[in-house]
Design a protein around this motif. Structure first.
Motif, PDB file in Angstrom:
ATOM      1  N   PHE A 255      -6.796 -10.588  -8.428  1.00 52.30           N
ATOM      2  CA  PHE A 255      -7.863 -11.123  -7.481  1.00 52.30           C
ATOM      3  C   PHE A 255      -7.141 -11.803  -6.526  1.00 52.30           C
ATOM      4  N   TYR A 256      -6.241 -12.656  -6.592  1.00 58.62           N
ATOM      5  CA  TYR A 256      -5.738 -13.287  -5.439  1.00 58.62           C
ATOM      6  C   TYR A 256      -4.113 -13.082  -5.476  1.00 58.62           C
ATOM      7  N   ALA A 257      -3.853 -11.997  -4.706  1.00 58.06           N
ATOM      8  CA  ALA A 257      -2.163 -11.749  -4.760  1.00 58.06           C
ATOM      9  C   ALA A 257      -1.422 -12.942  -3.933  1.00 58.06           C
ATOM     10  N   ALA A 258      -0.410 -13.231  -4.461  1.00 52.78           N
ATOM     11  CA  ALA A 258       0.257 -14.123  -3.582  1.00 52.78           C
ATOM     12  C   ALA A 258       0.773 -13.690  -2.317  1.00 52.78           C
ATOM     13  N   PRO A 259       0.872 -14.424  -1.301  1.00 57.71           N
ATOM     14  CA  PRO A 259       1.339 -14.037   0.048  1.00 57.71           C
ATOM     15  C   PRO A 259       2.815 -13.110  -0.002  1.00 57.71           C
ATOM     16  N   ASP A 260       3.583 -13.885  -0.767  1.00 59.38           N
ATOM     17  CA  ASP A 260       4.861 -12.907  -0.895  1.00 59.38           C
ATOM     18  C   ASP A 260       4.996 -11.964  -1.899  1.00 59.38           C
ATOM     19  N   ALA A 261       3.905 -11.746  -2.736  1.00 57.25           N
ATOM     20  CA  ALA A 261       3.960 -10.573  -3.403  1.00 57.25           C
ATOM     21  C   ALA A 261       4.306  -9.063  -2.839  1.00 57.25           C
ATOM     22  N   THR A 262       5.074  -8.520  -3.691  1.00 58.14           N
ATOM     23  CA  THR A 262       5.562  -6.936  -3.387  1.00 58.14           C
ATOM     24  C   THR A 262       4.258  -6.252  -3.207  1.00 58.14           C
ATOM     25  N   PRO A 263       4.168  -5.537  -2.030  1.00 57.95           N
ATOM     26  CA  PRO A 263       2.987  -4.578  -1.978  1.00 57.95           C
ATOM     27  C   PRO A 263       2.983  -3.374  -2.835  1.00 57.95           C
ATOM     28  N   ILE A 264       1.809  -3.036  -3.435  1.00 58.89           N
ATOM     29  CA  ILE A 264       1.876  -1.596  -4.260  1.00 58.89           C
ATOM     30  C   ILE A 264       2.085  -0.456  -3.314  1.00 58.89           C
ATOM     31  N   PRO A 265       3.090   0.284  -3.591  1.00 57.51           N
ATOM     32  CA  PRO A 265       3.429   1.535  -2.874  1.00 57.51           C
ATOM     33  C   PRO A 265       2.306   2.337  -2.674  1.00 57.51           C
ATOM     34  N   THR A 266       2.209   3.053  -1.415  1.00 56.36           N
ATOM     35  CA  THR A 266       1.090   3.779  -1.042  1.00 56.36           C
ATOM     36  C   THR A 266       1.686   4.855  -0.397  1.00 56.36           C
ATOM     37  N   MET A 267       0.791   5.988   0.154  1.00 55.15           N
ATOM     38  CA  MET A 267       0.945   6.885   1.143  1.00 55.15           C
ATOM     39  C   MET A 267       0.856   6.248   2.304  1.00 55.15           C
ATOM     40  N   LEU A 268       2.067   6.560   3.164  1.00 56.46           N
ATOM     41  CA  LEU A 268       2.104   5.879   4.456  1.00 56.46           C
ATOM     42  C   LEU A 268       1.213   6.576   5.679  1.00 56.46           C
ATOM     43  N   TRP A 269       0.322   7.711   5.241  1.00 62.67           N
ATOM     44  CA  TRP A 269      -0.546   7.931   6.527  1.00 62.67           C
ATOM     45  C   TRP A 269      -1.678   6.911   6.699  1.00 62.67           C
ATOM     46  N   GLU A 270      -1.952   6.625   7.997  1.00 62.16           N
ATOM     47  CA  GLU A 270      -2.825   5.507   8.350  1.00 62.16           C
ATOM     48  C   GLU A 270      -4.115   5.814   7.400  1.00 62.16           C
ATOM     49  N   LYS A 271      -4.554   6.850   7.254  1.00 62.25           N
ATOM     50  CA  LYS A 271      -5.745   7.343   7.012  1.00 62.25           C
ATOM     51  C   LYS A 271      -5.922   7.088   5.252  1.00 62.25           C
ATOM     52  N   SER A 272      -4.762   7.193   4.661  1.00 61.47           N
ATOM     53  CA  SER A 272      -4.649   7.012   3.228  1.00 61.47           C
ATOM     54  C   SER A 272      -4.073   5.796   2.890  1.00 61.47           C
ATOM     55  N   ARG A 273      -3.542   5.056   3.717  1.00 60.47           N
ATOM     56  CA  ARG A 273      -2.658   3.580   3.394  1.00 60.47           C
ATOM     57  C   ARG A 273      -3.531   2.697   2.425  1.00 60.47           C
ATOM     58  N   ASP A 274      -4.649   2.395   2.985  1.00 61.31           N
ATOM     59  CA  ASP A 274      -5.432   1.415   2.188  1.00 61.31           C
ATOM     60  C   ASP A 274      -6.352   1.972   1.178  1.00 61.31           C
ATOM     61  N   ARG A 275      -6.363   3.508   1.123  1.00 61.22           N
ATOM     62  CA  ARG A 275      -7.226   4.102   0.252  1.00 61.22           C
ATOM     63  C   ARG A 275      -6.636   4.559  -1.199  1.00 61.22           C
ATOM     64  N   ILE A 276      -5.481   4.593  -1.067  1.00 63.35           N
ATOM     65  CA  ILE A 276      -4.509   5.506  -2.550  1.00 63.35           C
ATOM     66  C   ILE A 276      -3.329   4.550  -2.669  1.00 63.35           C
ATOM     67  N   LYS A 277      -3.134   4.135  -3.615  1.00 64.41           N
ATOM     68  CA  LYS A 277      -2.152   3.394  -4.103  1.00 64.41           C
ATOM     69  C   LYS A 277      -1.336   3.760  -5.525  1.00 64.41           C
ATOM     70  N   PHE A 278       0.027   3.636  -5.539  1.00 58.28           N
ATOM     71  CA  PHE A 278       0.885   3.949  -6.758  1.00 58.28           C
ATOM     72  C   PHE A 278       1.103   2.903  -7.662  1.00 58.28           C
ATOM     73  N   ARG A 279      -0.064   2.399  -8.344  1.00 56.50           N
ATOM     74  CA  ARG A 279       0.056   1.358  -8.930  1.00 56.50           C
ATOM     75  C   ARG A 279       1.106   1.738 -10.297  1.00 56.50           C
ATOM     76  N   PRO A 280       1.841   0.562 -10.788  1.00 57.93           N
ATOM     77  CA  PRO A 280       2.514   0.738 -11.981  1.00 57.93           C
ATOM     78  C   PRO A 280       1.805   0.893 -13.106  1.00 57.93           C
ATOM     79  N   GLY A 281       2.304   1.831 -14.176  1.00 58.51           N
ATOM     80  CA  GLY A 281       1.697   2.017 -15.266  1.00 58.51           C
ATOM     81  C   GLY A 281       0.665   3.235 -15.214  1.00 58.51           C
ATOM     82  N   GLU A 282       0.760   3.876 -14.223  1.00 61.37           N
ATOM     83  CA  GLU A 282      -0.247   4.973 -13.832  1.00 61.37           C
ATOM     84  C   GLU A 282       0.825   6.561 -13.891  1.00 61.37           C
TER      85      GLU A 282
END
Length: 300
Positions: free
Chosen positions: A36-63
Protein backbone atom coordinates in the motif's frame (compact mmCIF):
# COMPACT_ATOMS: atom_id res chain seq x y z
CA UNK A 1 25.89 -10.28 -23.62
CA UNK A 2 27.06 -13.40 -21.85
CA UNK A 3 26.40 -16.93 -23.15
CA UNK A 4 25.28 -19.89 -21.06
CA UNK A 5 26.67 -22.88 -23.01
CA UNK A 6 24.70 -26.08 -23.38
CA UNK A 7 27.57 -28.34 -22.27
CA UNK A 8 27.39 -27.43 -18.56
CA UNK A 9 26.33 -30.28 -16.27
CA UNK A 10 22.94 -29.05 -15.00
CA UNK A 11 22.09 -32.31 -13.19
CA UNK A 12 22.49 -30.72 -9.76
CA UNK A 13 19.73 -28.27 -10.64
CA UNK A 14 17.17 -30.75 -11.99
CA UNK A 15 15.07 -31.08 -8.84
CA UNK A 16 13.59 -28.34 -6.67
CA UNK A 17 13.78 -29.22 -2.95
CA UNK A 18 10.30 -29.46 -1.45
CA UNK A 19 9.38 -26.90 1.18
CA UNK A 20 6.34 -26.93 3.44
CA UNK A 21 5.82 -23.40 4.68
CA UNK A 22 2.68 -23.01 6.75
CA UNK A 23 2.92 -19.67 8.52
CA UNK A 24 0.56 -17.25 10.27
CA UNK A 25 -0.91 -14.51 8.07
CA UNK A 26 0.61 -11.85 10.34
CA UNK A 27 4.06 -12.80 8.98
CA UNK A 28 3.13 -10.77 5.90
CA UNK A 29 2.21 -7.57 7.75
CA UNK A 30 5.19 -5.55 6.55
CA UNK A 31 4.83 -6.85 2.99
CA UNK A 32 1.17 -5.81 3.04
CA UNK A 33 2.06 -2.36 4.33
CA UNK A 34 4.70 -2.03 1.59
CA UNK A 35 2.11 -3.00 -1.04
CA UNK A 36 0.00 0.00 0.00
CA UNK A 37 2.74 2.44 0.97
CA UNK A 38 5.95 1.80 -0.94
CA UNK A 39 9.03 3.46 0.53
CA UNK A 40 10.31 6.46 -1.49
CA UNK A 41 13.61 4.67 -2.12
CA UNK A 42 11.97 1.35 -3.08
CA UNK A 43 13.09 -0.17 -6.38
CA UNK A 44 10.36 0.43 -8.99
CA UNK A 45 8.68 -2.62 -10.51
CA UNK A 46 9.94 -3.07 -14.10
CA UNK A 47 7.57 -2.10 -16.86
CA UNK A 48 7.23 -1.59 -20.60
CA UNK A 49 8.90 1.78 -21.15
CA UNK A 50 6.46 3.16 -23.72
CA UNK A 51 4.59 6.13 -22.22
CA UNK A 52 1.21 4.58 -23.03
CA UNK A 53 2.05 1.36 -21.19
CA UNK A 54 4.39 2.58 -18.44
CA UNK A 55 1.73 2.98 -15.73
CA UNK A 56 -0.55 0.22 -16.99
CA UNK A 57 1.64 -2.88 -17.32
CA UNK A 58 4.10 -4.11 -14.69
CA UNK A 59 6.41 -7.12 -14.65
CA UNK A 60 5.98 -8.13 -11.02
CA UNK A 61 8.27 -10.72 -9.38
CA UNK A 62 6.71 -14.14 -9.04
CA UNK A 63 4.63 -13.89 -12.21
CA UNK A 64 4.51 -15.46 -15.68
CA UNK A 65 3.51 -13.49 -18.80
CA UNK A 66 2.59 -15.13 -22.09
CA UNK A 67 3.03 -13.41 -25.47
CA UNK A 68 0.94 -14.98 -28.21
CA UNK A 69 0.42 -14.10 -31.83
CA UNK A 70 -0.03 -15.36 -35.35
CA UNK A 71 3.16 -16.62 -36.97
CA UNK A 72 5.03 -13.68 -38.53
CA UNK A 73 3.15 -10.99 -36.62
CA UNK A 74 6.13 -9.84 -34.57
CA UNK A 75 5.67 -11.24 -31.08
CA UNK A 76 9.39 -12.09 -30.76
CA UNK A 77 10.36 -8.74 -32.30
CA UNK A 78 8.14 -6.87 -29.85
CA UNK A 79 9.53 -8.88 -26.95
CA UNK A 80 13.08 -8.03 -28.09
CA UNK A 81 12.36 -4.36 -27.42
CA UNK A 82 10.84 -5.30 -24.06
CA UNK A 83 14.08 -7.16 -23.24
CA UNK A 84 16.06 -4.06 -24.10
CA UNK A 85 13.81 -1.96 -21.87
CA UNK A 86 14.27 -4.42 -19.01
CA UNK A 87 18.07 -4.19 -19.37
CA UNK A 88 17.72 -0.41 -19.38
CA UNK A 89 15.94 -0.70 -16.02
CA UNK A 90 18.94 -2.68 -14.69
CA UNK A 91 17.11 -5.99 -14.66
CA UNK A 92 19.18 -9.14 -15.16
CA UNK A 93 17.68 -10.84 -18.20
CA UNK A 94 18.25 -14.36 -19.55
CA UNK A 95 16.92 -15.19 -23.01
CA UNK A 96 16.34 -18.78 -24.07
CA UNK A 97 15.41 -18.54 -27.75
CA UNK A 98 15.24 -21.96 -29.31
CA UNK A 99 14.33 -20.58 -32.73
CA UNK A 100 17.11 -18.05 -33.27
CA UNK A 101 20.87 -18.06 -32.66
CA UNK A 102 22.25 -15.49 -30.20
CA UNK A 103 24.07 -13.54 -32.93
CA UNK A 104 20.79 -13.05 -34.80
CA UNK A 105 19.08 -11.89 -31.62
CA UNK A 106 21.86 -9.40 -30.96
CA UNK A 107 21.71 -8.18 -34.57
CA UNK A 108 18.04 -7.31 -34.07
CA UNK A 109 18.46 -5.83 -30.61
CA UNK A 110 21.44 -3.75 -31.75
CA UNK A 111 19.32 -2.13 -34.47
CA UNK A 112 16.63 -1.39 -31.91
CA UNK A 113 19.13 0.13 -29.47
CA UNK A 114 20.84 2.17 -32.19
CA UNK A 115 17.54 3.23 -33.81
CA UNK A 116 18.82 2.47 -37.30
CA UNK A 117 19.85 -0.16 -39.82
CA UNK A 118 23.64 0.01 -39.44
CA UNK A 119 24.96 0.59 -35.92
CA UNK A 120 28.51 1.87 -35.88
CA UNK A 121 31.25 -0.43 -34.61
CA UNK A 122 31.94 1.87 -31.61
CA UNK A 123 28.24 1.70 -30.71
CA UNK A 124 28.21 -2.10 -31.01
CA UNK A 125 31.28 -2.27 -28.79
CA UNK A 126 29.67 0.00 -26.18
CA UNK A 127 26.43 -1.98 -26.32
CA UNK A 128 28.33 -5.22 -25.76
CA UNK A 129 30.00 -3.78 -22.65
CA UNK A 130 26.68 -2.38 -21.44
CA UNK A 131 24.89 -5.74 -21.70
CA UNK A 132 27.48 -7.41 -19.43
CA UNK A 133 25.73 -7.78 -16.07
CA UNK A 134 22.36 -7.22 -17.73
CA UNK A 135 21.87 -9.79 -20.49
CA UNK A 136 22.60 -13.51 -20.77
CA UNK A 137 21.62 -15.98 -23.50
CA UNK A 138 21.23 -19.72 -23.35
CA UNK A 139 23.22 -21.03 -26.31
CA UNK A 140 20.86 -23.70 -27.59
CA UNK A 141 18.81 -23.78 -30.80
CA UNK A 142 16.17 -26.45 -31.38
CA UNK A 143 13.89 -28.48 -29.14
CA UNK A 144 14.77 -28.83 -25.46
CA UNK A 145 13.35 -31.04 -22.73
CA UNK A 146 11.49 -28.64 -20.45
CA UNK A 147 12.86 -30.14 -17.24
CA UNK A 148 16.36 -29.37 -18.45
CA UNK A 149 15.30 -25.79 -19.16
CA UNK A 150 14.03 -25.45 -15.58
CA UNK A 151 17.43 -26.72 -14.41
CA UNK A 152 19.18 -24.10 -16.57
CA UNK A 153 16.98 -21.44 -15.00
CA UNK A 154 17.81 -22.60 -11.46
CA UNK A 155 21.49 -22.51 -12.39
CA UNK A 156 21.09 -18.98 -13.80
CA UNK A 157 19.37 -17.66 -10.69
CA UNK A 158 22.12 -19.07 -8.46
CA UNK A 159 25.12 -18.11 -10.65
CA UNK A 160 23.98 -14.81 -12.16
CA UNK A 161 21.06 -13.52 -10.09
CA UNK A 162 18.69 -13.47 -13.09
CA UNK A 163 15.44 -11.60 -12.43
CA UNK A 164 13.73 -11.85 -15.86
CA UNK A 165 13.55 -14.97 -18.04
CA UNK A 166 12.46 -15.00 -21.69
CA UNK A 167 11.49 -18.36 -23.25
CA UNK A 168 10.87 -18.49 -27.00
CA UNK A 169 8.86 -20.62 -27.39
CA UNK A 170 6.62 -23.03 -25.48
CA UNK A 171 6.30 -25.41 -28.43
CA UNK A 172 10.09 -25.95 -28.48
CA UNK A 173 9.89 -27.24 -24.90
CA UNK A 174 6.97 -29.68 -25.20
CA UNK A 175 6.85 -32.52 -27.74
CA UNK A 176 3.60 -32.67 -29.66
CA UNK A 177 1.15 -29.84 -30.21
CA UNK A 178 -1.66 -32.00 -28.78
CA UNK A 179 0.11 -33.05 -25.59
CA UNK A 180 -2.02 -30.82 -23.41
CA UNK A 181 -0.98 -32.50 -20.16
CA UNK A 182 2.70 -31.80 -20.85
CA UNK A 183 1.90 -28.19 -21.74
CA UNK A 184 -0.06 -27.82 -18.51
CA UNK A 185 2.75 -29.40 -16.46
CA UNK A 186 5.40 -27.17 -18.03
CA UNK A 187 3.46 -23.94 -17.48
CA UNK A 188 2.60 -25.04 -13.95
CA UNK A 189 6.32 -25.56 -13.23
CA UNK A 190 7.12 -22.13 -14.67
CA UNK A 191 4.55 -20.51 -12.38
CA UNK A 192 5.94 -22.36 -9.36
CA UNK A 193 9.50 -21.42 -10.35
CA UNK A 194 8.61 -17.72 -10.71
CA UNK A 195 7.04 -17.67 -7.26
CA UNK A 196 9.76 -19.70 -5.55
CA UNK A 197 12.58 -17.53 -6.94
CA UNK A 198 10.74 -14.20 -7.13
CA UNK A 199 11.48 -13.72 -10.83
CA UNK A 200 9.35 -12.82 -13.84
CA UNK A 201 9.04 -15.21 -16.78
CA UNK A 202 8.10 -14.12 -20.32
CA UNK A 203 6.85 -17.04 -22.45
CA UNK A 204 6.25 -16.88 -26.21
CA UNK A 205 3.45 -19.01 -27.67
CA UNK A 206 1.47 -19.39 -30.89
CA UNK A 207 -2.13 -18.96 -31.98
CA UNK A 208 -4.45 -21.51 -33.54
CA UNK A 209 -4.89 -21.06 -37.29
CA UNK A 210 -7.93 -18.82 -37.75
CA UNK A 211 -10.12 -17.99 -40.71
CA UNK A 212 -7.95 -14.98 -41.61
CA UNK A 213 -4.90 -13.21 -40.24
CA UNK A 214 -6.69 -9.92 -41.00
CA UNK A 215 -8.88 -10.52 -37.94
CA UNK A 216 -7.35 -9.74 -34.55
CA UNK A 217 -7.14 -12.92 -32.44
CA UNK A 218 -8.20 -13.15 -28.80
CA UNK A 219 -7.24 -15.05 -25.68
CA UNK A 220 -9.36 -18.06 -26.66
CA UNK A 221 -7.46 -18.40 -29.96
CA UNK A 222 -4.22 -19.32 -28.21
CA UNK A 223 -2.98 -22.74 -29.27
CA UNK A 224 -2.94 -25.69 -26.91
CA UNK A 225 -4.45 -26.39 -23.51
CA UNK A 226 -6.83 -23.86 -22.01
CA UNK A 227 -4.93 -24.32 -18.75
CA UNK A 228 -2.07 -22.29 -20.24
CA UNK A 229 -3.92 -18.98 -20.02
CA UNK A 230 -5.64 -20.04 -16.81
CA UNK A 231 -2.33 -20.57 -15.01
CA UNK A 232 -0.26 -17.59 -16.17
CA UNK A 233 -0.64 -14.15 -14.62
CA UNK A 234 -0.56 -11.97 -17.72
CA UNK A 235 -1.62 -12.57 -21.32
CA UNK A 236 -0.45 -10.33 -24.20
CA UNK A 237 -1.45 -10.79 -27.83
CA UNK A 238 0.64 -9.18 -30.58
CA UNK A 239 -1.19 -8.61 -33.86
CA UNK A 240 0.08 -7.03 -37.06
CA UNK A 241 -2.64 -5.08 -38.91
CA UNK A 242 -1.76 -5.84 -42.53
CA UNK A 243 -4.78 -3.89 -43.78
CA UNK A 244 -3.48 -0.71 -42.11
CA UNK A 245 -0.03 -1.41 -43.56
CA UNK A 246 -1.46 -1.59 -47.06
CA UNK A 247 -3.72 1.46 -46.73
CA UNK A 248 -0.94 3.69 -45.31
CA UNK A 249 -3.41 6.13 -43.77
CA UNK A 250 -1.42 6.69 -40.61
CA UNK A 251 -3.30 4.20 -38.45
CA UNK A 252 -1.41 1.86 -36.10
CA UNK A 253 -0.02 -1.18 -37.92
CA UNK A 254 0.53 -3.23 -34.79
CA UNK A 255 -1.61 -3.82 -31.71
CA UNK A 256 -0.67 -5.30 -28.37
CA UNK A 257 -3.64 -6.44 -26.31
CA UNK A 258 -3.39 -7.07 -22.59
CA UNK A 259 -6.03 -9.79 -22.27
CA UNK A 260 -5.27 -10.64 -18.65
CA UNK A 261 -3.36 -8.99 -15.81
CA UNK A 262 -4.10 -10.89 -12.64
CA UNK A 263 -2.48 -8.46 -10.22
CA UNK A 264 -2.91 -5.29 -12.24
CA UNK A 265 -5.88 -3.00 -12.73
CA UNK A 266 -5.74 -2.48 -16.51
CA UNK A 267 -6.61 -4.57 -19.53
CA UNK A 268 -6.98 -3.19 -23.04
CA UNK A 269 -5.36 -2.65 -26.42
CA UNK A 270 -2.41 -0.45 -27.36
CA UNK A 271 -1.63 0.66 -30.91
CA UNK A 272 1.94 0.97 -32.24
CA UNK A 273 3.69 1.87 -35.47
CA UNK A 274 6.47 -0.54 -36.46
CA UNK A 275 9.52 1.16 -37.95
CA UNK A 276 11.30 -1.24 -40.33
CA UNK A 277 14.71 0.48 -40.30
CA UNK A 278 15.14 0.53 -36.53
CA UNK A 279 12.80 -2.41 -35.82
CA UNK A 280 11.35 -0.33 -32.99
CA UNK A 281 7.69 -0.09 -32.07
CA UNK A 282 6.74 3.60 -31.96
CA UNK A 283 3.89 5.24 -30.07
CA UNK A 284 2.63 7.54 -32.82
CA UNK A 285 2.78 7.91 -36.60
CA UNK A 286 5.00 11.01 -36.39
CA UNK A 287 7.38 9.69 -33.73
CA UNK A 288 11.01 9.07 -34.70
CA UNK A 289 13.01 6.08 -33.40
CA UNK A 290 14.96 6.87 -30.24
CA UNK A 291 18.52 5.73 -29.65
CA UNK A 292 19.07 4.16 -26.24
CA UNK A 293 21.42 6.29 -24.14
CA UNK A 294 23.53 3.42 -22.87
CA UNK A 295 26.61 5.61 -22.29
CA UNK A 296 24.82 7.57 -19.57
CA UNK A 297 23.91 4.41 -17.68
CA UNK A 298 27.34 2.85 -17.50
CA UNK A 299 27.81 -0.73 -16.38
CA UNK A 300 25.32 -2.61 -14.22
Amino acid sequence: MQLIPDNIDFSAYMNEPEQHNVRPASDWLQDTIDAFYAAPDATPIPTMLWEKSRDRIKFRPGEVSIYAGINGHGKSMFLSQVELDLCYQNERVMVASFEMKPVKQMHRMSRQAYAGREPSIPFLTSLSRWTDGRLWMYDHVGAVEWRKLIAVMRYSVEKFGITQFVIDSLMKCVKGEDDYNAQKDFVNELCAFAQAHSVHIHLVHHMRKGESELKAPGKFDIKGAGAITDQVDNVFIVWRDKKAEAEKKGNPNCYVSCEKQRNGEWEGRLGFWFDIASQQYLESADQHPTRYNIAAQGRA
